[in-house]
Write a protein that holds these residues in place. Structure first.
Motif, PDB file in Angstrom:
ATOM      1  N   ILE A   1     -10.245  17.315  -7.032  1.00 50.10           N
ATOM      2  CA  ILE A   1      -9.040  16.883  -7.755  1.00 50.10           C
ATOM      3  C   ILE A   1      -9.307  16.841  -9.259  1.00 50.10           C
ATOM      4  CG2 ILE A   1      -7.281  15.086  -7.952  1.00 50.10           C
ATOM      5  CD1 ILE A   1      -7.952  14.254  -5.076  1.00 50.10           C
ATOM      6  N   ASN A   2      -8.846  17.903  -9.940  1.00 46.46           N
ATOM      7  CA  ASN A   2      -8.988  17.989 -11.394  1.00 46.46           C
ATOM      8  C   ASN A   2      -7.695  17.525 -12.072  1.00 46.46           C
ATOM      9  OD1 ASN A   2      -7.202  20.088 -10.995  1.00 46.46           O
ATOM     10  ND2 ASN A   2      -8.784  21.683 -11.153  1.00 46.46           N
ATOM     11  N   ALA A   3      -7.612  17.728 -13.390  1.00 46.50           N
ATOM     12  CA  ALA A   3      -6.464  17.228 -14.161  1.00 46.50           C
ATOM     13  C   ALA A   3      -5.140  17.816 -13.690  1.00 46.50           C
ATOM     14  CB  ALA A   3      -6.676  17.537 -15.639  1.00 46.50           C
ATOM     15  N   SER A   4      -5.084  19.132 -13.449  1.00 51.65           N
ATOM     16  CA  SER A   4      -3.822  19.752 -13.022  1.00 51.65           C
ATOM     17  C   SER A   4      -3.417  19.280 -11.629  1.00 51.65           C
ATOM     18  CB  SER A   4      -3.943  21.278 -13.044  1.00 51.65           C
ATOM     19  OG  SER A   4      -4.948  21.711 -12.145  1.00 51.65           O
ATOM     20  N   ARG A   5      -4.390  19.098 -10.755  1.00 54.76           N
ATOM     21  CA  ARG A   5      -4.101  18.603  -9.406  1.00 54.76           C
ATOM     22  C   ARG A   5      -3.580  17.155  -9.466  1.00 54.76           C
ATOM     23  NH1 ARG A   5      -6.921  21.359  -4.842  1.00 54.76           N
ATOM     24  NH2 ARG A   5      -7.977  23.202  -5.669  1.00 54.76           N
ATOM     25  N   LYS A   6      -4.142  16.355 -10.354  1.00 58.34           N
ATOM     26  CA  LYS A   6      -3.685  14.968 -10.505  1.00 58.34           C
ATOM     27  C   LYS A   6      -2.213  14.915 -10.909  1.00 58.34           C
ATOM     28  CE  LYS A   6      -8.229  13.124 -11.822  1.00 58.34           C
ATOM     29  NZ  LYS A   6      -9.058  12.597 -12.932  1.00 58.34           N
ATOM     30  N   LYS A   7      -1.828  15.828 -11.835  1.00 58.29           N
ATOM     31  CA  LYS A   7      -0.423  15.873 -12.275  1.00 58.29           C
ATOM     32  C   LYS A   7       0.485  16.226 -11.110  1.00 58.29           C
ATOM     33  CE  LYS A   7      -1.255  17.133 -17.121  1.00 58.29           C
ATOM     34  NZ  LYS A   7      -1.121  18.200 -18.146  1.00 58.29           N
ATOM     35  N   ARG A   8       0.055  17.204 -10.288  1.00 59.17           N
ATOM     36  CA  ARG A   8       0.855  17.627  -9.142  1.00 59.17           C
ATOM     37  C   ARG A   8       0.979  16.495  -8.112  1.00 59.17           C
ATOM     38  NH1 ARG A   8      -2.471  19.987  -6.025  1.00 59.17           N
ATOM     39  NH2 ARG A   8      -2.077  18.530  -4.320  1.00 59.17           N
ATOM     40  N   ILE A   9      -0.131  15.814  -7.857  1.00 54.46           N
ATOM     41  CA  ILE A   9      -0.150  14.711  -6.893  1.00 54.46           C
ATOM     42  C   ILE A   9       0.742  13.567  -7.367  1.00 54.46           C
ATOM     43  CG2 ILE A   9      -1.617  12.926  -5.855  1.00 54.46           C
ATOM     44  CD1 ILE A   9      -3.909  15.045  -5.909  1.00 54.46           C
ATOM     45  N   ALA A  10       0.646  13.238  -8.660  1.00 48.29           N
ATOM     46  CA  ALA A  10       1.465  12.161  -9.226  1.00 48.29           C
ATOM     47  C   ALA A  10       2.944  12.486  -9.103  1.00 48.29           C
ATOM     48  CB  ALA A  10       1.079  11.928 -10.686  1.00 48.29           C
TER      49      ALA A  10
ATOM     50  N   GLN B   1      -2.077   6.001 -12.082  1.00 45.01           N
ATOM     51  CA  GLN B   1      -2.228   5.411 -10.753  1.00 45.01           C
ATOM     52  C   GLN B   1      -3.115   6.284  -9.861  1.00 45.01           C
ATOM     53  OE1 GLN B   1       2.144   4.874 -10.284  1.00 45.01           O
ATOM     54  NE2 GLN B   1       1.630   2.874  -9.445  1.00 45.01           N
ATOM     55  N   VAL B   2      -2.975   7.601  -9.998  1.00 41.61           N
ATOM     56  CA  VAL B   2      -3.826   8.519  -9.230  1.00 41.61           C
ATOM     57  C   VAL B   2      -5.284   8.336  -9.651  1.00 41.61           C
ATOM     58  CG1 VAL B   2      -4.358  10.940  -8.726  1.00 41.61           C
ATOM     59  CG2 VAL B   2      -1.965  10.205  -8.893  1.00 41.61           C
ATOM     60  N   ASN B   3      -5.516   8.257 -10.960  1.00 40.72           N
ATOM     61  CA  ASN B   3      -6.873   8.045 -11.480  1.00 40.72           C
ATOM     62  C   ASN B   3      -7.473   6.735 -10.967  1.00 40.72           C
ATOM     63  OD1 ASN B   3      -7.370  10.358 -13.006  1.00 40.72           O
ATOM     64  ND2 ASN B   3      -6.237   9.576 -14.769  1.00 40.72           N
ATOM     65  N   GLN B   4      -6.629   5.697 -10.951  1.00 43.56           N
ATOM     66  CA  GLN B   4      -7.078   4.377 -10.497  1.00 43.56           C
ATOM     67  C   GLN B   4      -7.510   4.423  -9.029  1.00 43.56           C
ATOM     68  OE1 GLN B   4      -4.084   1.292 -10.661  1.00 43.56           O
ATOM     69  NE2 GLN B   4      -5.611  -0.340 -10.728  1.00 43.56           N
ATOM     70  N   LEU B   5      -6.702   5.103  -8.197  1.00 47.89           N
ATOM     71  CA  LEU B   5      -7.041   5.225  -6.781  1.00 47.89           C
ATOM     72  C   LEU B   5      -8.344   6.004  -6.599  1.00 47.89           C
ATOM     73  CD1 LEU B   5      -6.462   4.859  -3.782  1.00 47.89           C
ATOM     74  CD2 LEU B   5      -4.992   6.891  -3.884  1.00 47.89           C
ATOM     75  N   LEU B   6      -8.496   7.093  -7.332  1.00 48.58           N
ATOM     76  CA  LEU B   6      -9.708   7.905  -7.226  1.00 48.58           C
ATOM     77  C   LEU B   6     -10.949   7.108  -7.645  1.00 48.58           C
ATOM     78  CD1 LEU B   6      -8.361  11.288  -8.646  1.00 48.58           C
ATOM     79  CD2 LEU B   6      -9.100  10.863  -6.295  1.00 48.58           C
ATOM     80  N   LYS B   7     -10.797   6.305  -8.701  1.00 46.98           N
ATOM     81  CA  LYS B   7     -11.906   5.485  -9.179  1.00 46.98           C
ATOM     82  C   LYS B   7     -12.291   4.442  -8.130  1.00 46.98           C
ATOM     83  CE  LYS B   7     -13.283   2.394 -12.959  1.00 46.98           C
ATOM     84  NZ  LYS B   7     -12.830   1.692 -14.183  1.00 46.98           N
ATOM     85  N   GLN B   8     -11.277   3.761  -7.572  1.00 42.71           N
ATOM     86  CA  GLN B   8     -11.536   2.732  -6.561  1.00 42.71           C
ATOM     87  C   GLN B   8     -12.151   3.351  -5.312  1.00 42.71           C
ATOM     88  OE1 GLN B   8      -7.575   1.139  -6.266  1.00 42.71           O
ATOM     89  NE2 GLN B   8      -7.967  -0.502  -7.734  1.00 42.71           N
TER      90      GLN B   8
ATOM     91  N   PHE C   1       0.811  -1.219   0.000  1.00 41.88           N
ATOM     92  CA  PHE C   1       0.000   0.000   0.000  1.00 41.88           C
ATOM     93  C   PHE C   1       0.846   1.272   0.000  1.00 41.88           C
ATOM     94  CE2 PHE C   1      -2.859  -3.021   2.392  1.00 41.88           C
ATOM     95  CZ  PHE C   1      -3.738  -3.222   1.343  1.00 41.88           C
ATOM     96  N   LYS C   2       2.137   1.101  -0.187  1.00 39.07           N
ATOM     97  CA  LYS C   2       3.053   2.246  -0.069  1.00 39.07           C
ATOM     98  C   LYS C   2       2.709   3.346  -1.079  1.00 39.07           C
ATOM     99  CE  LYS C   2       7.930   2.938   0.944  1.00 39.07           C
ATOM    100  NZ  LYS C   2       9.279   2.312   0.931  1.00 39.07           N
ATOM    101  N   HIS C   3       2.442   2.945  -2.333  1.00 37.48           N
ATOM    102  CA  HIS C   3       2.155   3.958  -3.358  1.00 37.48           C
ATOM    103  C   HIS C   3       0.816   4.644  -3.103  1.00 37.48           C
ATOM    104  CE1 HIS C   3      -0.262   0.693  -5.076  1.00 37.48           C
ATOM    105  NE2 HIS C   3      -0.885   1.608  -5.805  1.00 37.48           N
ATOM    106  N   VAL C   4      -0.139   3.908  -2.498  1.00 37.68           N
ATOM    107  CA  VAL C   4      -1.444   4.496  -2.155  1.00 37.68           C
ATOM    108  C   VAL C   4      -1.251   5.566  -1.087  1.00 37.68           C
ATOM    109  CG1 VAL C   4      -3.708   4.040  -1.119  1.00 37.68           C
ATOM    110  CG2 VAL C   4      -2.734   2.420  -2.769  1.00 37.68           C
ATOM    111  N   GLU C   5      -0.450   5.231  -0.060  1.00 39.93           N
ATOM    112  CA  GLU C   5      -0.183   6.196   1.004  1.00 39.93           C
ATOM    113  C   GLU C   5       0.548   7.421   0.453  1.00 39.93           C
ATOM    114  OE1 GLU C   5       0.816   4.212   5.048  1.00 39.93           O
ATOM    115  OE2 GLU C   5       1.431   2.777   3.531  1.00 39.93           O
ATOM    116  N   ALA C   6       1.497   7.189  -0.452  1.00 39.08           N
ATOM    117  CA  ALA C   6       2.266   8.297  -1.035  1.00 39.08           C
ATOM    118  C   ALA C   6       1.351   9.250  -1.799  1.00 39.08           C
ATOM    119  CB  ALA C   6       3.351   7.745  -1.968  1.00 39.08           C
ATOM    120  N   ILE C   7       0.398   8.691  -2.541  1.00 34.03           N
ATOM    121  CA  ILE C   7      -0.550   9.522  -3.300  1.00 34.03           C
ATOM    122  C   ILE C   7      -1.396  10.367  -2.346  1.00 34.03           C
ATOM    123  CG2 ILE C   7      -2.616   9.464  -4.770  1.00 34.03           C
ATOM    124  CD1 ILE C   7      -1.383   6.970  -6.149  1.00 34.03           C
ATOM    125  N   ILE C   8      -1.903   9.739  -1.293  1.00 37.67           N
ATOM    126  CA  ILE C   8      -2.759  10.462  -0.338  1.00 37.67           C
ATOM    127  C   ILE C   8      -1.966  11.547   0.388  1.00 37.67           C
ATOM    128  CG2 ILE C   8      -4.183  10.254   1.747  1.00 37.67           C
ATOM    129  CD1 ILE C   8      -4.860   7.377   0.801  1.00 37.67           C
TER     130      ILE C   8
END
Length: 442
Positions: free
Chosen positions: A390-399, A408-415, A369-376
């Protein structure tokens, strides 16, 4: 845990699959493979032979289970006999003394010092005791320091006397100290010794006589297989210990020690070590271990671990948040941390019936779950509380901040969104509606 043995027993019991009835021929063929699997797992041949003979006698005399398929009946018989071979019932630990004194014995490198810390932590957190660890290994360099570090990790006091080279004297002084300072359990960590070392065996026998412990526990490395059983017998002949501790069961263990040690030394396995962390200790339940060996999982232990992490007040707060659509990533992170506290992911998956077999060749990292925690952690507080921001520009910054990809950010948001909908549905009348729908489908 015991992957190789589990696979071989599974293959052996599949011999009966498709047979309409139990016959002496197909039972003999199955049990020949079961015996071979046990011997390969380093179980003593005599014990393996007696085991399969007992199962055969019970299988041929079965009348009450004729409605079951032969394979199912044989699995039950093997499971029941494995349970009996490993002790039948879980054995308790004597904590009746004032203080209760527990003497740890074993070979060098068996994990005595680490397990002394695990046991102290278990008694402190699960039994509300105030344990005292005692450093009686006066031979191994840095042994006292190692126990002190372990004590600091778990917040348990350590008694030592570095100028004293007499373990009997140290242990007696420690018990007196415990009485004066309100410690209700004393755990004495002794030096590792070989059964052939007469002077060292005499020393621990003298400690045993002098302090009259409530419990004398023999710590053995389960990875040494049949050698562990033979060593336990030699120690028991001298010490008449009360129980066995099996360490390193999370390693590449063949299972021989766990299965046959009770039969050889006539003493129960009381605890097992299942990892390096200080909370990686479990009471040994023969029936649950038999289930795991036969690939049936261990749901009871899984539920118990979950209950240990369950906070009723936090659960109520969470329910309110879900009802108001306020469940955010901080709440998700809290739930994630509670899961991680339950133990290693591979061990947890092995407790789910069928999952261990499906994932036997999959390397489940504890950092899954390390990458999940890192994204959050890369999100702002506002984004965690209100994910819809969280829009497109925010996703880029988070990634970029988490070292992951936008995908991966999109996948987490979807889940996370799907999980939120499911939780909301189960929170309201959806749970009842689902049950009604399922009933209607029957």
């Amino acid at each position: 845990m015991f992957d190789s043995l589990s696979d071989k027993l599974d293959n052996a019991l599949h011999i009966l699959k498709g047979h309409g009835q139990i016959t002496e021929v197909n039972v003999a063929e199955t049990l020949k493979e079961v015996r071979r699997a046990l011997v390969d797992a380093d179980v003593n041949y005599k014990i393996a032979k007696e085991f399969t003979t007992t199962v055969k006698e019970k299988a041929m005399g079965q009348d009450v289970l004729t409605a079951l398929k032969p394979g199912q009946m044989m699995v039950k018989l093997v499971k029941d006999e494995l349970t009996e071979l490993m002790g039948g019932e879980a054995a308790g630990i004597d904590l009746s003394g004032k203080p209760s004194v527990i003497l740890m014995a074993g070979l060098q490198g068996s994990g005595k010092t680490t397990f002394s810390g695990k046991l102290a932590n278990y008694l402190k957190t699960k039994k509300s005791k105030n344990p005292l660890l005692v450093a009686c290994d006066v031979y191994r360099p840095a042994a006292i320091n190692q126990l002190q570090i372990v004590g600091e990790q778990i917040g348990v006091a350590v008694f030592s006397d570095e100028g004293n080279q007499d373990p009997v004297n140290i242990s007696q002084a420690a018990i007196a100290f415990a009485k004066q300072n309100g410690h209700d359990v004393v755990i004495i960590d002794t030096a590792g010794r070989l059964a052939v070392d007469e002077a060292m065996m005499t020393e621990i026998a003298n400690i045993h006589v002098a302090i009259k412990p409530n419990e004398t526990l023999f710590v053995v490395d389960s990875m040494t297989g049949q050698d562990a059983v033979n060593t336990a017998k030699a120690f028991n002949d001298r010490l008449n210990f009360d129980g066995v501790i099996l360490t390193k069961l999370d390693g590449d263990t063949r299972g021989g020690a766990a299965i046959s040690i009770k039969s050889v030394v006539k003493k129960p396995i009381k605890f097992i070590g299942t990892g390096e962390k200080m909370d990686a200790i479990d009471v040994f339940y023969p029936s649950r271990m038999a289930d795991r060996i036969l690939g049936m999982g261990d749901v009871v232990s899984l539920v118990e671990r979950a209950q240990e992490q369950y906070d009723e007040e936090e659960a109520r707060k969470l329910q309110k948040k879900i009802a108001k659509d306020q469940f955010g990533f901080d709440d998700f992170l809290t739930q994630l941390h509670q899961i991680k506290k339950m133990g290693s992911m591979k061990d947890l998956m092995g407790m789910i019936p069928g999952a261990g077999k499906m994932l036997k060749d999959v390397d489940i990292d504890d950092d899954a779950f390390k990458h999940v925690e890192a994204i959050i952690y890369s999100m702002t507080q506002a984004e965690r509380s209100t994910p819809v921001l969280i829009n497109a520009s925010r996703k880029k910054r988070i990634a970029k901040g988490s070292g992951t990809s936008v995908q991966q950010v999109n996948q987490l948001l979807k889940q996370f969104g799907q999980m939120g909908k499911m939780m909301k549905m189960m929170q309201g009348g959806g749970g009842r509606k689902m049950m009604q729908m399922m009933k209607g489908m029957k």
